[in-house]
Design a protein around this motif. Structure first.
Motif: not given
Length: 213
Positions: A71-98
């Motif tokens: 149901d959920l494509f989950v990405v978690r970091t302390a303080g939800h800080v966003a580096g390149p790996e996080v951005l890539g993971s989110i883009e994968y969820g939105a762009g590839v998984l739709g």
């Protein structure tokens, strides 16, 4: 069973909040957590939301939103800080998984935000890579101070809003999806005491945002 592969951003948002309401009321349904669902998701995954949240152990996404496998494509970091790996993971969820929905999930009593406030106010910082987390949260804390925000809930909400803006500023892929109406990005602030998640930021959804701390 809801076909999550065809949900609109608004429908995905309502589905997510409905699960949180069940969790808060103590009436979870634990959907998609059985052997049949496990077998169903072996060939492919079709999550309806990307959940980018804080790593805090009290924010287990599938529990507090009463969801299950796939149901959920989950990405978690302390303080939800966003580096390149996080951005890539989110883009994968939105762009590839739709995924039609991207959620930034913050919470009260966040250790990363508290440590950053201490560093800003008292000059007390951490060692090792925790310092990098503090540095990434610092712009949010400074923005909150500039706006005269001092209450924990207000500062947390500002950090969530800042993270939502950062994702859209740094990810052209995500911004394009939002502009096209394929994806919405929302920011939620979670209350540890009662388990509720309130909306503090929304991009691509015409919904009222909670301004209370």
């Amino acid at each position: 069973m809801t076909d999550t592969s065809t949900l609109t951003p608004r429908e995905a948002f309502e589905l997510l909040l409905a699960g949180n309401e069940r969790f808060v009321s103590g009436t979870p349904e634990h959907p998609n957590q059985d052997a049949a669902r496990r077998a169903e998701t072996v060939p492919a995954q079709h999550p309806f939301a990307v959940l980018f949240g804080c790593s805090d152990s009290r924010l287990a996404a599938e529990i507090i939103f009463d969801r299950g496998l796939g149901d959920l494509f989950v990405v978690r970091t302390a303080g939800h800080v966003a580096g390149p790996e996080v951005l890539g993971s989110i883009e994968y969820g939105a762009g590839v998984l739709g995924c039609p929905l991207v959620v930034v999930l913050g919470h009260d009593a966040c250790g990363a935000v508290a440590a950053t406030r201490a560093a800003v106010e008292d000059g007390v910082t951490a060692a090792g890579f925790v310092r990098d987390v503090i540095e990434r949260v610092t712009p949010s804390v400074l923005a909150a101070r500039a706006a005269g925000l001092v209450q924990d809930g207000d500062v947390i909400a500002e950090h969530v809003r800042h993270t939502v803006d950062l994702l859209l500023d740094r990810s052209r892929v995500l911004a394009d999806h939002v502009e096209a109406g394929r994806t919405a990005v929302v920011g939620l602030s979670y209350r540890l005491a009662d388990g509720s998640a309130r909306l503090v930021a929304a991009r691509g959804l015409d919904v009222p945002v909670d301004s209370a701390p």
